[in-house]
Design a protein around this motif. Structure first.
Motif, mmCIF file in Angstrom:
data_model
loop_
_atom_site.group_PDB
_atom_site.id
_atom_site.type_symbol
_atom_site.label_atom_id
_atom_site.label_comp_id
_atom_site.label_asym_id
_atom_site.label_seq_id
_atom_site.Cartn_x
_atom_site.Cartn_y
_atom_site.Cartn_z
ATOM 1 N N TYR A 287 0.831 -1.209 0.000
ATOM 2 C CA TYR A 287 0.000 0.000 0.000
ATOM 3 C C TYR A 287 0.868 1.263 0.000
ATOM 4 N N PHE A 288 1.949 1.252 0.743
ATOM 5 C CA PHE A 288 2.851 2.408 0.754
ATOM 6 C C PHE A 288 3.457 2.615 -0.631
ATOM 7 N N ALA A 289 3.889 1.525 -1.259
ATOM 8 C CA ALA A 289 4.521 1.628 -2.578
ATOM 9 C C ALA A 289 3.564 2.205 -3.605
ATOM 10 N N VAL A 290 2.295 1.802 -3.549
ATOM 11 C CA VAL A 290 1.330 2.268 -4.552
ATOM 12 C C VAL A 290 0.864 3.686 -4.247
ATOM 13 N N LEU A 291 0.415 3.928 -3.014
ATOM 14 C CA LEU A 291 -0.236 5.192 -2.694
ATOM 15 C C LEU A 291 0.749 6.348 -2.513
ATOM 16 N N VAL A 292 1.913 6.073 -1.959
ATOM 17 C CA VAL A 292 2.872 7.142 -1.687
ATOM 18 C C VAL A 292 3.904 7.266 -2.807
ATOM 19 N N VAL A 293 4.560 6.144 -3.133
ATOM 20 C CA VAL A 293 5.631 6.201 -4.127
ATOM 21 C C VAL A 293 5.069 6.320 -5.549
ATOM 22 N N LEU A 294 4.189 5.372 -5.907
ATOM 23 C CA LEU A 294 3.708 5.330 -7.287
ATOM 24 C C LEU A 294 2.691 6.418 -7.583
ATOM 25 N N LEU A 295 1.669 6.560 -6.723
ATOM 26 C CA LEU A 295 0.588 7.508 -7.005
ATOM 27 C C LEU A 295 1.016 8.948 -6.753
ATOM 28 N N MET A 296 1.495 9.244 -5.555
ATOM 29 C CA MET A 296 1.816 10.627 -5.216
ATOM 30 C C MET A 296 3.217 11.021 -5.682
ATOM 31 N N PHE A 356 -4.359 -0.146 -7.280
ATOM 32 C CA PHE A 356 -3.864 0.384 -8.550
ATOM 33 C C PHE A 356 -3.929 1.906 -8.512
ATOM 34 N N ASP A 357 -2.876 2.537 -8.982
ATOM 35 C CA ASP A 357 -2.888 4.000 -9.030
ATOM 36 C C ASP A 357 -3.993 4.511 -9.943
ATOM 37 N N GLN A 358 -4.353 3.725 -10.974
ATOM 38 C CA GLN A 358 -5.428 4.123 -11.881
ATOM 39 C C GLN A 358 -6.756 4.305 -11.150
ATOM 40 N N HIS A 359 -6.963 3.558 -10.071
ATOM 41 C CA HIS A 359 -8.228 3.620 -9.343
ATOM 42 C C HIS A 359 -8.401 4.934 -8.590
ATOM 43 N N PHE A 360 -7.326 5.733 -8.526
ATOM 44 C CA PHE A 360 -7.383 6.996 -7.797
ATOM 45 C C PHE A 360 -7.132 8.205 -8.697
ATOM 46 N N SER A 361 -6.230 8.078 -9.654
ATOM 47 C CA SER A 361 -5.728 9.248 -10.380
ATOM 48 C C SER A 361 -6.819 10.008 -11.117
ATOM 49 N N THR A 362 -7.771 9.316 -11.753
ATOM 50 C CA THR A 362 -8.888 10.032 -12.390
ATOM 51 C C THR A 362 -10.226 9.840 -11.692
ATOM 52 N N PRO A 363 -10.537 8.663 -11.111
ATOM 53 C CA PRO A 363 -11.846 8.551 -10.441
ATOM 54 C C PRO A 363 -12.043 9.546 -9.299
ATOM 55 N N LEU A 364 -10.961 10.016 -8.666
ATOM 56 C CA LEU A 364 -11.106 10.984 -7.580
ATOM 57 C C LEU A 364 -11.377 12.394 -8.089
#
Length: 549
Positions: A287-296, A356-364
């Motif tokens: 979760y850290f890798a996806v939400l902090v490193v990859l997404l943000m 998945f970063d995709q689940h946040f980057s545009t749906p939000l």
């Protein structure tokens, strides 16, 4: 008249209402022109963007639906059921064209963007420059452009969520039943397109009911109108469930539990590599890798919008406590509901594993827009330097981020549209229209118009084929290694198309095989097929003639 003194009349000034109308007209024209330019950019990007590996099983599903088949009953489809029906008509208008299906996504993305631009003009107390700057942050969002041109759930869901959230704003302000109905319809059809939005419906319904209960003049027909609209929008889900409850639950729930390791506990493949649910440490690290490193970290524009949203949320809370007059009571209620929806969706999007970063980057984005507006207004009021910094940062992050998602998921030369079309043309040249093509990725079969090998209409079934019983595989149209090897040994398909094992779905298939199964696969392939072409690492094999050994 001679001798009559002329009295100069004072200059005419427009009445406040006329001035507001003139201001609004100018802003509407500006938003429309920007939206039109944005639509042209979307069309261009749709014709050059590399292929996303997941968009072809959606286009395949749309083709199969137009040909009279149904998701779950006739082919494996791990998404909510509405999307193939929304895109299916494109196959009738212009078949065998991924780009044509993308243009429907473009229309959805362009409309959603235009609707947000018009909605922003409802905030009459916000400065014009802040309104346009907020609209610009949406237009310059690289992820919003990237995912609004592919044949995935994002474009349609973004439009439907936009319609639903804007209708909720109008419903709260006007208290007209029709807006509650449209809002429910928007959220219901959005959930029928992408099931992660489903939990929003009961949460919004309860919030609307609670607000009526707390109001001085409660009207319980209004939340009932929302529920009626949502129920109508959820009809595709209801019909699919009623038709075959077991197939519906397997495709929408059980598959994801297997694929995400909730049931098997095994390592699963993702863009992060092999991830596991075997320990709390592994889960938290993922979760850290996806939400902090990859997404943000690797999506700085998303981080910018999130920061603006947090600044905006803080300002809204502060103004509400002080009862300041920048936003009226109805707008504060809308901020409250938007914040609740934002939290509920974010929590729901954390359920799939790995996330998945995709689940946040545009749906939000549709849920963040009210708070982004408030955040931009804070910067506008804070001084020129902050506003200038935003004006510099947004275009710069757009330019550096526009190819980021395409590179992340489609960096190999195989994903270029030119390579994709070349493979499809080779298939057409080597086969007849009624021939079956066994392709480990269904995109080439879609573009060529040939027939699919049963069970290979969706490349994501490989991830669970070893964790599913033979009876379930047959019932839910999941292919097995025995099916593939038997088909190769019998030369059932006119052509066979493989991918290098580093491709995600090919590794999900090939890496699950034992050494003996790999030898059987390779022997069956060499004995019954011979290579005819290679296009950017994509190998194409043709079956040997009956008399050939």
């Amino acid at each position: 008249m001679i001798g009559t003194e002329q009295i100069e009349s004072p200059p005419l000034t427009p009445a406040p209402a006329t001035a507001d109308q003139t201001r609004r007209f100018k802003l509407v024209v500006l938003v429309s022109l920007i939206s039109l330019a944005y639509l042209v950019a979307l069309v261009h990007y749709a014709t050059v963007r590399p292929v996303d590996c997941a968009e072809v099983f959606n286009s395949t599903a749309a083709r199969l639906v137009w040909q009279g088949k149904a998701p779950y009953r006739d082919f494996f489809f791990q998404q909510a059921p509405l999307l193939p029906y929304l895109y299916s008509w494109v196959w009738a208008v212009h078949p065998q064209s991924l780009v044509s299906m993308r243009l429907f996504s473009v229309a959805c993305g362009g409309l959603a963007t235009f609707f947000w631009g018009i909605w922003l003009l409802r905030f009459k107390r916000i400065e014009a420059k802040a309104l346009i700057a907020t609209f610009a942050t949406l237009v310059l969002n690289p992820a919003w452009m990237t995912w609004n041109v592919v044949v995935k759930t994002y474009a349609a869901a973004n439009l439907l969520m936009t319609v639903g959230t804007i209708s909720l704003y109008n419903a709260i302000r006007s208290r007209k039943p029709v807006w509650y109905l449209v809002a429910g319809l928007g959220l219901g059809t959005c959930a029928s397109t992408r099931s992660l939005y489903g939990p929003l419906i009961p949460v919004v319904a309860l919030w609307l009911w609670y607000r009526e209960f707390r109001g001085s003049e409660p009207n319980y027909r209004l939340p009932l109108c929302f529920i009626a609209g949502a129920a109508f929008g959820l009809l595709p889900m209801m019909v699919s469930f009623a038709r075959d409850p077991h197939a519906f639950l397997f495709n929408n729930v059980h598959y994801h539990a297997l694929q995400g390791g909730y049931v098997s506990g095994n390592k699963v493949e993702s863009s992060l590599g092999a991830t596991s649910r075997n320990s709390v440490g592994d889960i938290l690290l993922t979760y850290f890798a996806v939400l902090v490193v990859l997404l943000m970290g690797l999506h700085p524009y998303f981080t910018l919008m999130l920061a603006l949203g947090l600044i905006g949320a803080w300002s809204v809370i502060r103004l509400r406590k002080k009862r300041a007059g920048l936003y009226d009571t109805h707008q504060h209620l809308y901020f409250e509901l938007s914040g609740l929806m934002l939290l509920v969706y974010s929590a729901t999007a954390l359920i799939p594993f790995p996330p998945f970063d995709q689940h946040f980057s545009t749906p939000l984005v549709p849920l963040l827009m009210p708070f982004v507006l408030a955040g931009v207004q804070v910067l506008s009021s804070a001084g020129r330097r902050w506003f200038v910094a935003l004006a510099i940062a947004a275009p710069l992050l757009f330019v550096t981020g526009i190819g980021r998602d395409a590179w992340q998921y489609s960096r190999e030369p195989d994903w270029k549209l030119s390579a994709y079309h070349n493979v499809a043309e080779t298939i057409k040249a080597q086969t007849s229209p009624d021939d079956v093509v066994l392709s480990f990725w269904p995109g080439y079969v879609f573009e060529s118009g040939r027939r699919y090998f049963p069970g290979l209409e969706n490349n994501w079934g490989y991830a669970i084929m070893k964790n599913t019983s033979a009876a379930d595989r047959a019932r839910y149209h999941i292919v097995s290694n025995d099916d593939i090897v038997n088909a190769i040994s019998k030369r059932s398909a006119a052509l066979l198309i493989t991918f290098p094992t580093k491709a995600l779905w090919m590794s999900q298939y090939y890496n699950t095989l034992s050494p003996a199964e790999k030898m059987d696969f390779e022997k069956a392939l060499s004995d019954n097929y011979f290579p005819v072409s290679t296009v950017d690492n994509v190998s194409i094999y043709k079956r040997r003639a009956p008399q050939e050994p």
